[in-house]
Motif scaffolding. Structure first.
Motif, PDB file in Angstrom:
ATOM      1  N   THR A  78      -3.756  -0.226   4.104  1.00  0.00           N
ATOM      2  CA  THR A  78      -4.600  -1.429   4.037  1.00  0.00           C
ATOM      3  C   THR A  78      -4.958  -1.949   5.434  1.00  0.00           C
ATOM      4  OG1 THR A  78      -3.554  -2.056   1.961  1.00  0.00           O
ATOM      5  CG2 THR A  78      -4.752  -3.790   3.134  1.00  0.00           C
ATOM      6  N   GLY A 127      -5.283   5.790  -2.538  1.00  0.00           N
ATOM      7  CA  GLY A 127      -5.530   4.417  -2.968  1.00  0.00           C
ATOM      8  C   GLY A 127      -4.490   3.842  -3.901  1.00  0.00           C
ATOM      9  N   GLY A 137      -1.055  -4.248  -5.179  1.00  0.00           N
ATOM     10  CA  GLY A 137      -1.619  -3.011  -4.641  1.00  0.00           C
ATOM     11  C   GLY A 137      -0.819  -2.447  -3.474  1.00  0.00           C
ATOM     12  N   ASN A 138       0.234  -3.143  -3.074  1.00  0.00           N
ATOM     13  CA  ASN A 138       1.086  -2.675  -1.978  1.00  0.00           C
ATOM     14  C   ASN A 138       2.480  -2.383  -2.507  1.00  0.00           C
ATOM     15  OD1 ASN A 138      -1.027  -4.635  -0.725  1.00  0.00           O
ATOM     16  ND2 ASN A 138      -0.331  -3.346   0.948  1.00  0.00           N
ATOM     17  N   GLU A 166     -11.825  -8.858   4.926  1.00  0.00           N
ATOM     18  CA  GLU A 166     -11.290  -8.566   3.590  1.00  0.00           C
ATOM     19  C   GLU A 166     -10.378  -7.347   3.631  1.00  0.00           C
ATOM     20  OE1 GLU A 166     -14.633  -7.972   1.066  1.00  0.00           O
ATOM     21  OE2 GLU A 166     -15.089 -10.120   0.925  1.00  0.00           O
ATOM     22  N   ARG A 167      -9.342  -7.383   2.803  1.00  0.00           N
ATOM     23  CA  ARG A 167      -8.424  -6.231   2.768  1.00  0.00           C
ATOM     24  C   ARG A 167      -9.049  -5.086   1.985  1.00  0.00           C
ATOM     25  NH1 ARG A 167      -3.868  -8.371  -1.494  1.00  0.00           N
ATOM     26  NH2 ARG A 167      -5.151  -9.957  -2.488  1.00  0.00           N
ATOM     27  N   ILE A 168      -9.017  -3.910   2.558  1.00  0.00           N
ATOM     28  CA  ILE A 168      -9.522  -2.707   1.888  1.00  0.00           C
ATOM     29  C   ILE A 168      -8.558  -1.557   2.133  1.00  0.00           C
ATOM     30  CG2 ILE A 168     -11.960  -3.403   2.127  1.00  0.00           C
ATOM     31  CD1 ILE A 168     -12.070  -1.098   4.331  1.00  0.00           C
ATOM     32  N   LEU A 169      -8.791  -0.448   1.427  1.00  0.00           N
ATOM     33  CA  LEU A 169      -7.971   0.751   1.611  1.00  0.00           C
ATOM     34  C   LEU A 169      -8.717   1.715   2.537  1.00  0.00           C
ATOM     35  CD1 LEU A 169      -6.965   1.174  -2.126  1.00  0.00           C
ATOM     36  CD2 LEU A 169      -5.525   0.312  -0.276  1.00  0.00           C
ATOM     37  N   CYS A 196      -7.942   4.662   3.319  1.00  0.00           N
ATOM     38  CA  CYS A 196      -7.909   6.063   2.889  1.00  0.00           C
ATOM     39  C   CYS A 196      -9.074   6.412   1.974  1.00  0.00           C
ATOM     40  CB  CYS A 196      -6.578   6.398   2.207  1.00  0.00           C
ATOM     41  SG  CYS A 196      -6.394   5.726   0.542  1.00  0.00           S
ATOM     42  N   LEU A 197      -9.613   5.409   1.256  1.00  0.00           N
ATOM     43  CA  LEU A 197     -10.726   5.675   0.338  1.00  0.00           C
ATOM     44  C   LEU A 197     -12.061   5.244   0.941  1.00  0.00           C
ATOM     45  CD1 LEU A 197      -9.270   4.706  -3.183  1.00  0.00           C
ATOM     46  CD2 LEU A 197      -9.449   6.969  -2.135  1.00  0.00           C
ATOM     47  N   THR A 198     -12.066   5.034   2.253  1.00  0.00           N
ATOM     48  CA  THR A 198     -13.270   4.587   2.948  1.00  0.00           C
ATOM     49  C   THR A 198     -13.702   5.675   3.918  1.00  0.00           C
ATOM     50  OG1 THR A 198     -12.445   2.320   2.858  1.00  0.00           O
ATOM     51  CG2 THR A 198     -14.190   2.765   4.458  1.00  0.00           C
ATOM     52  N   GLY A 221      -1.249   1.373  -0.951  1.00  0.00           N
ATOM     53  CA  GLY A 221      -1.581   0.230  -0.096  1.00  0.00           C
ATOM     54  C   GLY A 221      -1.091   0.344   1.341  1.00  0.00           C
ATOM     55  N   SER A 278      -2.476  -6.847   4.058  1.00  0.00           N
ATOM     56  CA  SER A 278      -2.851  -7.246   2.707  1.00  0.00           C
ATOM     57  C   SER A 278      -2.526  -8.726   2.482  1.00  0.00           C
ATOM     58  CB  SER A 278      -2.103  -6.372   1.688  1.00  0.00           C
ATOM     59  OG  SER A 278      -2.539  -6.636   0.386  1.00  0.00           O
TER      60      SER A 278
END
Lengths: 338, 173
Positions: free
Chosen positions: B66, B60, B148-149, B72-75, B77-79, B63, B126
């Motif tokens: 993403t 996380g 975040g990127n 909506e933009r999310i990560l 890798c953390l999902t 980015g 993103s």
């Protein structure tokens, strides 16, 4: 990451029941910190209980003249909510100073309170850490402790709590609402997190099996005179070295009420009540703010590499109180005004 | 669409079962047989042959992974993939439409906004999310909301130039 069972909870009671007596079951909402810690094997869970399907805690509503923040609302939706932007801009600013846009779109309000320290030694499983492994020792005390705490520390731990959102919530006198096996209860925000003492592995007073359902903020939002200042090693997407949330209520050029909370300096969001008391009924001058800062930092202890934070925090308080007089001068990322 | 997976056994040695998860990716239904700890990123790259989304730090911080989830933009890798059943996921493969590059893709080419290109899919997803959010008014605000990127090549200025151009043209829907 360890192997685990994944299950969804459909009500608060269902979530509480699913944890049952399992000491190694955990709730997951946004997962931005939990999944990361699990990937590093710094935390484990036999069962992950997804609380997102639980209805009734995904909105932001007016409540008794104040606001109730649903625990499962994302940080981004909270920061950009019209009621928050208008009536609690300090909270909005603090949230937007934290993490990145992607993380704020995922992370929830309840989860924000439960994030764990970013102490280097906590994250490095090869080093002793009382927070990660009780009784193993603290590597930060004699280590590279630039980012560590200066207030409320103990011989066991000098880690800091990393949230920005919580610094504003502490300043705003928020209340945390909780449901658990023994029913519902509420905790004043400033009593929610714990100082390290000799149990630094316990971050807060939430009991196992309890779910945060919402956060209440009273009516007074300091929307005229507020500021959040975040000082860090780079402008964006970094944790605070020192951050300050300030809310001022002025009447006829005199401070009627001041709220000052600090981030990046302690194991908890640090509320400077003694400094706030001093400012009551005083003029909003640099000298008075500086005196309040001296009072708030009076018990600070520096370690080898973080002593600079004591002076930094004092100056940040003064700067932020002055910015609170002119909130329109604030810059993106909670940088100092020009 | 049902892909010829799983590539992992249905049950692990220690008795954990795979779950059937249906993801809506780029307007396509993908049914996967996966274990609960598979990230959305791995579900896309390893189980769905959608390797446009990149795995950078996997924590996380960069980015590169993403994607857009319900706009909506999310990560990714953390999902956890199992947590995104029923959500609409858009990856870089789903950005171009009818053989036409998205305006941001065109702008990235025009402004030389990538060098190695590794961060580009995440940067573009993103930026689409950021423009939809509609919160950035100034160049400084765009920089802040794109923080975040990370681009390790140092193409950040060109990336912001490309995004500012598309933003100013207002043709990103």
């Amino acid at each position: 990451m360890n192997n685990f069972i994944y299950t969804k909870a459909h009500s608060v009671q269902d979530a509480v029941d699913k944890v049952g007596g399992k000491t190694d079951a955990k709730f997951v909402a946004g997962g931005t910190n939990l999944i990361d810690l699990m990937k590093y094997s710094l935390t484990r869970a036999s069962t992950l209980i997804d609380v997102n399907p639980i209805e009734g805690h995904h909105s932001i509503e007016e409540k008794d003249g104040g606001i109730r923040l649903g625990a499962f609302v994302t940080n981004a939706k909270t920061a950009y909510h019209p009621l928050i932007e208008e009536r609690y801009p300090l909270l909005s600013r603090a949230i937007l100073a934290g993490a990145s846009a992607q993380i704020r779109n995922m992370a929830t309000n309840g989860g924000n309170l439960l994030q764990r320290t970013r102490c280097y030694y906590f994250y490095d499983a090869n080093t002793p850490c009382n927070k990660r492994e009780p009784g193993s020792g603290c590597s930060a005390l004699m280590g590279y402790n630039r980012i560590m705490a200066i207030l409320g520390t103990s011989d066991s731990c000098i880690a800091v709590f990393p949230s920005d959102m919580c610094v504003a919530l502490a300043a705003l006198d928020a209340v945390v609402n909780i449901s658990g096996p023994d029913g519902e209860r509420s905790i004043a925000f400033t009593d929610f997190h714990r100082l390290p003492g000799n149990t630094p592995h316990i971050d807060n007073n939430l009991l196992h099996g309890e779910v945060i359902t919402s956060i209440d903020i009273p009516e007074k939002g300091f929307c005229k005179n507020y500021s959040y200042l975040k000082l860090r090693d780079r402008n964006s997407y970094a944790f605070a070295l020192v951050s300050v949330a300030t809310g001022l209520e002025l009447e006829g050029g005199i401070i009627k009420e001041a709220r000052i909370a600090l981030g990046g300096v302690a194991h908890v969001p640090w509320r400077g009540k003694n400094g706030e008391e001093f400012l009551k009924d005083k003029e909003p001058t640099r000298d008075n703010f500086a005196h309040a800062a001296e009072i708030i930092l009076s018990g600070a202890i520096g370690y080898e590499y973080n002593s600079f934070k004591i002076e930094l925090a004092k100056r940040a308080i003064v700067r932020n109180c002055i910015m609170a007089l002119h909130p329109e001068t604030q810059l993106p990322g909670a940088q100092p005004s020009a | 669409m049902i892909l010829p997976y799983p590539i992992v056994p249905d049950v692990t040695d220690d008795g954990f079962d795979t779950q059937t998860v249906t993801l809506n990716v780029n307007r396509m239904k993908i049914e996967l047989q996966i274990l609960p700890w598979v990230s959305l990123l791995d579900a896309l790259r390893e189980y769905s042959d959608l390797t446009g989304t990149k795995k950078g730090c996997d924590h996380g911080q960069c980015g590169a992974c993403t994607v857009l989830c319900d706009g909506e933009r999310i990560l990714s890798c953390l999902t956890l993939a199992v947590m995104k059943e029923g959500s609409e996921i858009t990856t870089i493969e789903g950005i171009a439409q009818d053989g036409q590059l998205h305006e941001l893709q065109k702008a990235f080419i025009e402004y030389d906004a990538f060098q190695c290109g590794y961060c580009t899919p995440g940067q573009i997803c993103s930026a689409i999310g950021m423009l939809r959010e509609g919160k950035a008014k100034t160049r400084d605000e765009v920089k802040e909301l794109m923080s975040g990127n990370l681009c390790r090549c140092g193409a950040n200025n060109n990336i912001i130039d490309a995004i500012m151009d598309v933003k100013n043209q207002g043709n990103y829907e």
